[in-house]
Design a protein around this motif. Structure first.
Motif, PDB file in Angstrom:
ATOM      1  N   GLU A   1      -4.730   2.439   9.059  1.00 12.60           N
ATOM      2  CA  GLU A   1      -3.461   3.166   9.216  1.00 12.60           C
ATOM      3  C   GLU A   1      -3.301   4.259   8.164  1.00 12.60           C
ATOM      4  OE1 GLU A   1      -0.005   0.661   9.288  1.00 12.60           O
ATOM      5  OE2 GLU A   1      -0.995  -0.843  10.544  1.00 12.60           O
ATOM      6  N   PHE A   2      -3.740   3.964   6.952  1.00 10.91           N
ATOM      7  CA  PHE A   2      -3.590   4.921   5.853  1.00 10.91           C
ATOM      8  C   PHE A   2      -4.808   5.830   5.687  1.00 10.91           C
ATOM      9  CE2 PHE A   2      -0.327   1.837   4.845  1.00 10.91           C
ATOM     10  CZ  PHE A   2       0.690   2.623   4.318  1.00 10.91           C
ATOM     11  N   GLY A   3      -5.776   5.689   6.572  1.00  8.67           N
ATOM     12  CA  GLY A   3      -6.940   6.573   6.547  1.00  8.67           C
ATOM     13  C   GLY A   3      -7.894   6.323   5.399  1.00  8.67           C
ATOM     14  N   MET A   4      -7.985   5.062   4.948  1.00  6.99           N
ATOM     15  CA  MET A   4      -8.798   4.766   3.771  1.00  6.99           C
ATOM     16  C   MET A   4      -9.881   3.733   4.072  1.00  6.99           C
ATOM     17  SD  MET A   4      -5.988   4.560   0.669  1.00  6.99           S
ATOM     18  CE  MET A   4      -4.931   3.326   1.434  1.00  6.99           C
TER      19      MET A   4
ATOM     20  N   GLU B   1     -21.020   7.618   5.363  1.00  6.24           N
ATOM     21  CA  GLU B   1     -20.191   8.023   6.504  1.00  6.24           C
ATOM     22  C   GLU B   1     -19.210   6.921   6.905  1.00  6.24           C
ATOM     23  OE1 GLU B   1     -22.781   9.340   9.607  1.00  6.24           O
ATOM     24  OE2 GLU B   1     -23.510  11.063   8.467  1.00  6.24           O
ATOM     25  N   LEU B   2     -18.478   6.421   5.914  1.00  2.00           N
ATOM     26  CA  LEU B   2     -17.523   5.345   6.160  1.00  2.00           C
ATOM     27  C   LEU B   2     -16.302   5.861   6.903  1.00  2.00           C
ATOM     28  CD1 LEU B   2     -17.572   3.563   2.680  1.00  2.00           C
ATOM     29  CD2 LEU B   2     -18.814   2.910   4.748  1.00  2.00           C
ATOM     30  N   LYS B   3     -15.814   5.054   7.817  1.00  2.00           N
ATOM     31  CA  LYS B   3     -14.585   5.368   8.544  1.00  2.00           C
ATOM     32  C   LYS B   3     -13.433   4.596   7.921  1.00  2.00           C
ATOM     33  CE  LYS B   3     -16.214   3.900  12.472  1.00  2.00           C
ATOM     34  NZ  LYS B   3     -17.583   3.529  12.067  1.00  2.00           N
ATOM     35  N   PRO B   4     -12.179   5.060   8.127  1.00  2.00           N
ATOM     36  CA  PRO B   4     -11.031   4.290   7.638  1.00  2.00           C
ATOM     37  C   PRO B   4     -11.099   2.845   8.125  1.00  2.00           C
ATOM     38  CG  PRO B   4     -10.306   6.440   8.384  1.00  2.00           C
ATOM     39  CD  PRO B   4     -11.751   6.329   8.768  1.00  2.00           C
ATOM     40  N   GLY B   5     -10.880   1.909   7.205  1.00  2.00           N
ATOM     41  CA  GLY B   5     -10.934   0.498   7.546  1.00  2.00           C
ATOM     42  C   GLY B   5     -12.283  -0.145   7.305  1.00  2.00           C
TER      43      GLY B   5
ATOM     44  N   VAL C   1       0.836  -1.209   0.000  1.00  2.00           N
ATOM     45  CA  VAL C   1       0.000   0.000   0.000  1.00  2.00           C
ATOM     46  C   VAL C   1       0.869   1.256   0.000  1.00  2.00           C
ATOM     47  CG1 VAL C   1      -1.706   1.320   1.338  1.00  2.00           C
ATOM     48  CG2 VAL C   1      -1.941  -1.178   1.105  1.00  2.00           C
ATOM     49  N   LYS C   2       1.896   1.265   0.828  1.00  2.00           N
ATOM     50  CA  LYS C   2       2.762   2.451   0.948  1.00  2.00           C
ATOM     51  C   LYS C   2       3.479   2.751  -0.366  1.00  2.00           C
ATOM     52  CE  LYS C   2       5.107   5.637   3.354  1.00  2.00           C
ATOM     53  NZ  LYS C   2       6.108   6.091   2.379  1.00  2.00           N
ATOM     54  N   LYS C   3       4.001   1.722  -1.023  1.00  2.00           N
ATOM     55  CA  LYS C   3       4.710   1.941  -2.284  1.00  2.00           C
ATOM     56  C   LYS C   3       3.790   2.539  -3.345  1.00  2.00           C
ATOM     57  CE  LYS C   3       7.570  -1.151  -3.929  1.00  2.00           C
ATOM     58  NZ  LYS C   3       8.083  -2.480  -4.358  1.00  2.00           N
ATOM     59  N   THR C   4       2.541   2.095  -3.348  1.00  2.00           N
ATOM     60  CA  THR C   4       1.593   2.638  -4.323  1.00  2.00           C
ATOM     61  C   THR C   4       1.221   4.072  -3.980  1.00  2.00           C
ATOM     62  OG1 THR C   4       0.725   0.445  -4.822  1.00  2.00           O
ATOM     63  CG2 THR C   4      -0.685   2.303  -5.363  1.00  2.00           C
ATOM     64  N   GLN C   5       1.001   4.359  -2.704  1.00  2.00           N
ATOM     65  CA  GLN C   5       0.731   5.744  -2.301  1.00  2.00           C
ATOM     66  C   GLN C   5       1.862   6.661  -2.756  1.00  2.00           C
ATOM     67  OE1 GLN C   5      -2.589   5.394  -1.499  1.00  2.00           O
ATOM     68  NE2 GLN C   5      -2.334   6.805   0.215  1.00  2.00           N
TER      69      GLN C   5
ATOM     70  N   LEU D   1      -9.442  -8.772   8.653  1.00  2.00           N
ATOM     71  CA  LEU D   1      -9.109  -7.789   9.685  1.00  2.00           C
ATOM     72  C   LEU D   1      -7.712  -7.172   9.523  1.00  2.00           C
ATOM     73  CD1 LEU D   1     -10.781  -9.334  12.852  1.00  2.00           C
ATOM     74  CD2 LEU D   1     -11.518  -7.353  11.509  1.00  2.00           C
ATOM     75  N   PRO D   2      -6.656  -7.955   9.211  1.00  2.00           N
ATOM     76  CA  PRO D   2      -5.353  -7.310   8.984  1.00  2.00           C
ATOM     77  C   PRO D   2      -5.387  -6.294   7.838  1.00  2.00           C
ATOM     78  CG  PRO D   2      -5.055  -9.655   9.354  1.00  2.00           C
ATOM     79  CD  PRO D   2      -6.529  -9.434   9.224  1.00  2.00           C
ATOM     80  N   ILE D   3      -6.111  -6.610   6.777  1.00  2.00           N
ATOM     81  CA  ILE D   3      -6.227  -5.663   5.653  1.00  2.00           C
ATOM     82  C   ILE D   3      -6.962  -4.410   6.112  1.00  2.00           C
ATOM     83  CG2 ILE D   3      -7.216  -5.310   3.353  1.00  2.00           C
ATOM     84  CD1 ILE D   3      -6.859  -8.387   2.939  1.00  2.00           C
ATOM     85  N   SER D   4      -8.010  -4.604   6.893  1.00  2.00           N
ATOM     86  CA  SER D   4      -8.744  -3.461   7.443  1.00  2.00           C
ATOM     87  C   SER D   4      -7.852  -2.615   8.337  1.00  2.00           C
ATOM     88  CB  SER D   4      -9.957  -3.957   8.236  1.00  2.00           C
ATOM     89  OG  SER D   4     -10.629  -2.882   8.857  1.00  2.00           O
ATOM     90  N   ASP D   5      -6.989  -3.271   9.124  1.00  2.00           N
ATOM     91  CA  ASP D   5      -6.075  -2.532  10.004  1.00  2.00           C
ATOM     92  C   ASP D   5      -5.116  -1.656   9.195  1.00  2.00           C
ATOM     93  OD1 ASP D   5      -7.211  -3.626  12.262  1.00  2.00           O
ATOM     94  OD2 ASP D   5      -5.693  -5.185  12.518  1.00  2.00           O
TER      95      ASP D   5
END
Length: 241
Positions: free
Chosen positions: A150-153, A225-229, A115-119, A142-146
């Protein structure tokens, strides 16, 4: 002609040349689409930017349609001009990993790195960072959601697919897309499928004739009104609570 008159004329010419041009009136900004009041559909394109993205962008621009592109970092790196154009023309960008692995089979630090490399690649190409994430294959846990948190998405999946990757047939892609088109649909497509790009003029025109506004995912989900994750649409057995 006297030297004095010549000098005065020269000064006048310089003054006219240097005078600032009258400011042009700014074009009025188009009001944002309110999907609570009009029929909206979000067309989303995964795995790109593909080699046909330029033609797709031409079509979207011609018909004043917007889309959301869930990009792979490896192709952002090799085709940054398409990404820059997507942003300039008002489309939305999402993060779809760097190399398209199955995140459910990866350790959390590997997911985070993808995710970070793509950002970073998107930021380098277009000066913005994606605000949405779609995990490869639409698989989440759940790990993917976590990591998304972290990235606010939020995690964006889809309500229906064009099945373009399977059929690779213009007429079948058109028929399937129109069959699943409903109010606030999020439709999965791929800009690396040549037949999808070929079908797009007819698809866009058909949707618009039915009264649909082709908008970004964020336009469609505004009221959620979705929250990150959070994942949307919510997968079977999943809860955003």
């Amino acid at each position: 002609m006297s030297r004095q008159v010549s000098s005065l004329l020269a000064i006048a010419v310089v003054c006219v040349t240097l005078a600032p041009a009258p400011a042009l009136a700014a074009a009025p900004k188009k009001a944002p689409v309110d999907c609570s009041k009009v029929k909206c559909i979000a067309l989303t394109f995964d795995d790109g930017p593909g080699q046909y993205a330029g033609t797709l962008l031409d079509t979207l621009k011609k018909y004043n349609a917007k889309a959301t592109f869930f990009l792979e970092g490896q192709y952002v790196k090799s085709r940054p001009a398409f990404v820059k154009r997507m942003v300039a023309e008002g489309h939305e960008l999402g993060n779809h990993s760097y190399t398209h692995p199955d995140f459910t089979k990866k350790e959390i630090w590997d997911i985070r790195a993808e995710v970070k490399k793509t950002q970073d690649e998107v930021k380098k190409a277009a000066g913005v960072e994606p605000k949405l994430m779609r995990p490869p294959y639409g698989l989440t846990n759940l790990p993917i959601s976590d990591v998304a948190t972290e990235f606010g998405m939020p995690i964006i999946l889809w309500t229906a697919g064009s099945e373009d990757w399977a059929s690779k047939d213009v007429e079948k892609i058109k028929k399937q897309t129109m069959a699943v088109a409903k109010q606030d649909s999020i439709i999965l497509m791929h800009d690396w499928v040549k037949q999808t790009v070929e079908a797009m003029p007819a698809i866009v025109q058909s949707l618009q004739k039915k009264g649909y506004h082709l908008v970004t995912v964020s336009d469609v989900i505004k009221g959620e009104e979705l929250k990150p994750g959070d994942a949307f649409p919510v997968p079977q057995g999943w809860s955003n609570q």
